[in-house]
Design an enzyme around this catalytic site. Structure first.
Site, mmCIF file in Angstrom:
data_model
loop_
_atom_site.group_PDB
_atom_site.id
_atom_site.type_symbol
_atom_site.label_atom_id
_atom_site.label_comp_id
_atom_site.label_asym_id
_atom_site.label_seq_id
_atom_site.Cartn_x
_atom_site.Cartn_y
_atom_site.Cartn_z
ATOM 1 C CG ASP A 122 -7.582 8.416 4.663
ATOM 2 O OD1 ASP A 122 -8.010 8.238 5.722
ATOM 3 O OD2 ASP A 122 -6.848 8.460 3.975
ATOM 4 C CG ASN A 147 -1.762 1.119 1.224
ATOM 5 O OD1 ASN A 147 -1.543 2.230 0.811
ATOM 6 N ND2 ASN A 147 -2.946 0.908 1.970
ATOM 7 C CE LYS A 162 -2.365 -0.250 5.779
ATOM 8 N NZ LYS A 162 -2.311 -1.511 6.290
ATOM 9 C CE LYS A 216 -4.704 8.763 7.368
ATOM 10 N NZ LYS A 216 -5.011 7.704 6.240
ATOM 11 N N GLY A 256 -8.930 4.175 1.363
ATOM 12 C CA GLY A 256 -9.904 3.762 2.102
ATOM 13 C C GLY A 256 -10.841 4.378 2.896
ATOM 14 C CG HIS A 294 -4.829 4.928 12.477
ATOM 15 N ND1 HIS A 294 -5.210 5.996 11.640
ATOM 16 C CD2 HIS A 294 -4.996 3.685 11.364
ATOM 17 C CE1 HIS A 294 -5.321 5.577 10.384
ATOM 18 N NE2 HIS A 294 -5.449 4.374 10.319
ATOM 19 N NE ARG A 295 -1.171 2.990 8.188
ATOM 20 C CZ ARG A 295 -2.344 3.472 7.848
ATOM 21 N NH1 ARG A 295 -2.628 4.578 7.361
ATOM 22 N NH2 ARG A 295 -3.215 2.314 7.898
ATOM 23 C CG ASP A 345 -3.706 -5.745 9.890
ATOM 24 O OD1 ASP A 345 -3.980 -5.879 8.475
ATOM 25 O OD2 ASP A 345 -4.790 -6.188 10.394
ATOM 26 C CB ALA A 346 -4.731 0.021 9.964
#
Ligand code: IMP
Length: 197
Positions: free
Chosen positions: A149, A14, A17, A169, A147, A174-175, A70-71
């Site tokens: 977003d 991805n 990511k 962002k 995704g 989270h990332r 992984d999210a």
């Protein structure tokens, strides 16, 4: 820091990511480099378990330290759905399906969770978790990102992740949070990691 950039393999296909992870890691002297290793995903409700398994598998192929992430999006009114099934939910019902499930629901609170695993060898796997609370927008807004977003508004903001763009962002995501934790670990364990690479 000794000024040497640590390049770490990242088992993800991805590109979004990868960009977000590298933005988060840029202050820690680390750069992730994509490697073409299949991400082996076990069926589990536990992101930590999924990512630990995937990291162990990636290490078994590469035989050197590797990072896996992984999210998932957890919507409280849907008892945490889609959570670990976010990828499948995105591919099947998509954003429109999620908005349909929330029609007439007043509690639109949700969180994104990212779990990052660094495999140092097949048994030494270190896990870093990042979260961001927020809410699901009434309709999709913004054109950046990927995704979910366009429908996720982080707490304390009015824009969706897709309106904020990747830099803003990543400051709150989270990332961003999970990879900054990885960065802090690497700063403390640089010499050990360099020896293994
Ligand atoms: P994965 O299994 O970690 O690739 O992610 C599961 C799914 O969650 C992805 O396919 C996306 O639909 C969604 N997702 C994960 N992280 C994000 C994000 O940062 N923004 C939007 N959607 C995301």
């Amino acid at each position: 820091m000794d000024g040497i950039l640590i390049e770490l393999p990242f088992a993800s296909k991805n590109p979004h990511k990868l960009i977000e992870a590298n933005i988060a890691l840029r202050d820690y002297g680390v750069k992730l480099v994509p490697v073409d290793v299949e991400k082996l995903e076990i069926q589990s409700e536990d992101l930590e378990k999924i990512v630990t398994y995937a990291a162990r598998y990636a290490y078994s192929i590469l035989r050197k330290p590797v990072v896996v992430e992984d999210a998932g999006l957890f919507i409280y009114a849907l008892r945490g759905f889609p959570g670990p099934y976010s990828s499948y939910a995105f591919k099947t019902i998509g954003i429109e399906g999620i908005l349909k499930l929330l029609e007439g629901v007043s509690d639109r609170n949700a969180k994104f969770v990212s779990v990052v695993a660094l495999a140092l060898n097949e048994s030494d796997i270190i896990v870093f978790r990042g979260e961001v609370e927020g809410s699901i927008a009434l309709k999709p807004r913004g054109s950046e990102g990927f995704g979910f977003d366009p429908i996720f508004i982080p707490q304390g903001h009015t824009e969706t992740f897709a309106e904020m763009g990747v830099w803003r962002k990543t400051l709150v995501s989270h990332r961003g949070n999970a990879f900054r934790r990885l960065g802090e670990w690497i700063v403390k364990n640089r010499d050990k990691l360099i020896r293994l690479l």
